[in-house]
Design an enzyme around this catalytic site. Sequence first.
Site, PDB file in Angstrom:
ATOM      1  N   GLY A   1       0.817  -1.209   0.000  1.00 41.07           N
ATOM      2  CA  GLY A   1       0.000   0.000   0.000  1.00 41.07           C
ATOM      3  C   GLY A   1       0.846   1.252   0.000  1.00 41.07           C
ATOM      4  O   GLY A   1       0.531   2.239   0.672  1.00 41.07           O
ATOM      5  N   ALA A   2       1.923   1.226  -0.798  1.00 39.33           N
ATOM      6  CA  ALA A   2       2.934   2.285  -0.710  1.00 39.33           C
ATOM      7  C   ALA A   2       2.694   3.469  -1.632  1.00 39.33           C
ATOM      8  O   ALA A   2       3.509   4.385  -1.661  1.00 39.33           O
ATOM      9  CB  ALA A   2       4.320   1.687  -1.012  1.00 39.33           C
TER      10      ALA A   2
ATOM     11  N   GLY B   1      -0.695   7.791   1.367  1.00 35.93           N
ATOM     12  CA  GLY B   1      -0.829   7.798   2.813  1.00 35.93           C
ATOM     13  C   GLY B   1       0.404   7.358   3.574  1.00 35.93           C
ATOM     14  O   GLY B   1       1.538   7.721   3.257  1.00 35.93           O
TER      15      GLY B   1
ATOM     16  N   SER C   1      -4.345  -0.750  14.696  1.00 35.23           N
ATOM     17  CA  SER C   1      -5.077   0.509  14.863  1.00 35.23           C
ATOM     18  C   SER C   1      -5.556   0.638  16.296  1.00 35.23           C
ATOM     19  O   SER C   1      -5.709  -0.366  17.014  1.00 35.23           O
ATOM     20  CB  SER C   1      -6.283   0.513  13.915  1.00 35.23           C
ATOM     21  OG  SER C   1      -7.206   1.526  14.251  1.00 35.23           O
TER      22      SER C   1
ATOM     23  N   TYR D   1     -14.099  -3.529  10.708  1.00 35.37           N
ATOM     24  CA  TYR D   1     -12.774  -2.912  10.661  1.00 35.37           C
ATOM     25  C   TYR D   1     -12.026  -3.198  11.953  1.00 35.37           C
ATOM     26  O   TYR D   1     -10.849  -3.604  11.941  1.00 35.37           O
ATOM     27  CB  TYR D   1     -12.897  -1.404  10.447  1.00 35.37           C
ATOM     28  CG  TYR D   1     -11.560  -0.687  10.469  1.00 35.37           C
ATOM     29  CD1 TYR D   1     -10.645  -0.853   9.436  1.00 35.37           C
ATOM     30  CD2 TYR D   1     -11.207   0.145  11.542  1.00 35.37           C
ATOM     31  CE1 TYR D   1      -9.405  -0.208   9.459  1.00 35.37           C
ATOM     32  CE2 TYR D   1      -9.979   0.785  11.569  1.00 35.37           C
ATOM     33  CZ  TYR D   1      -9.086   0.606  10.529  1.00 35.37           C
ATOM     34  OH  TYR D   1      -7.858   1.230  10.566  1.00 35.37           O
TER      35      TYR D   1
ATOM     36  N   GLY E   1       1.834   4.454   3.827  1.00 31.99           N
ATOM     37  CA  GLY E   1       2.760   3.618   3.071  1.00 31.99           C
ATOM     38  C   GLY E   1       3.685   4.438   2.196  1.00 31.99           C
ATOM     39  O   GLY E   1       4.887   4.167   2.111  1.00 31.99           O
TER      40      GLY E   1
END
Length: 302
Positions: A22-23, A26, A150, A175, A28
């Site tokens: 996920g780079a 955000g 999280s 989530y 990442g």
Amino acid sequence: MIKDFTDKNISMQTGRTFLVTGANTGLGFETAKVLAAKGGRVLLGCRSRDRAEAAMDEILVETPDADLAFVPLDQANLTSVKEAAEIVKQELRLDVLINNAGIMGPPRTLTEDGFESQFGVNHLGTFALTSLLLPKLEKTKKSRVVITSSLAHKAGRINFNDVHADNGYIAFQRYAMSKFANILHATELDRRLRSKNSHIRAICCHPGVASTELARHLPKVAQMFMPVASLFLNTPAKGAWPTLAAAVGKGAVGGGYYGPSGFGEWMGTASDAVRSRQSQNPKLAEKLWDLSIELTGVDPGI
């Protein structure tokens, strides 16, 4: 121990290789940018080649000699996860796997493999990728696995009787469940690695409350207030500090958990973080481990 860690505490990483999932955006992206600036080779695991290349172009503006590569990776598809792992195995080395990719609060959807999307992407995709890359990580001394959880994990419970939300779906509950699974996974992984006398360390972190694209599935009313709310949230760059601490911080330990040091762990420099009592339940972690092997068909063998 980690205390008041920022990107200023990072030494040069020349000769080391990092995979950041996920780079392209955000946390990442900020993680990849810092590691590249410190001389590391950074593999960007992303779904979209176009978005990954745009992210790499942006990094190259600040670090023209950055060593970057795109790895196609869609954690909503186990076939893609397996193909990505094969690509990474061709690298000369892998020092740190940074599991950052995730989704938050979408309408109920299923992954390509039939998993509820948040549990499937955030946990099962992470579990499969990590498991497949453990042999590669084992070949590099003092390697690490970083798993991003999280603050929401504290509200999470694993619904073993309805893993894929067939009987009802509340987005935040699912989530929280996926983030709870992340911290259970990291803890159990590190325990098993230690029992095998492996040098790999599994470390967990959380970004606090950061202003990122994860908020795109929030209700429209909530999104209207995000510009104002963002004044009180971590920027993506600061939200990446706990991830960077877990990845390269000299005080980070296997089984550790790191997050912002400010009020409520919402924002601030990275330090040791507080985890829920339930996330330290070994029987629960083992049960999730066995279920993850069953669902993904990927056995870490530890």
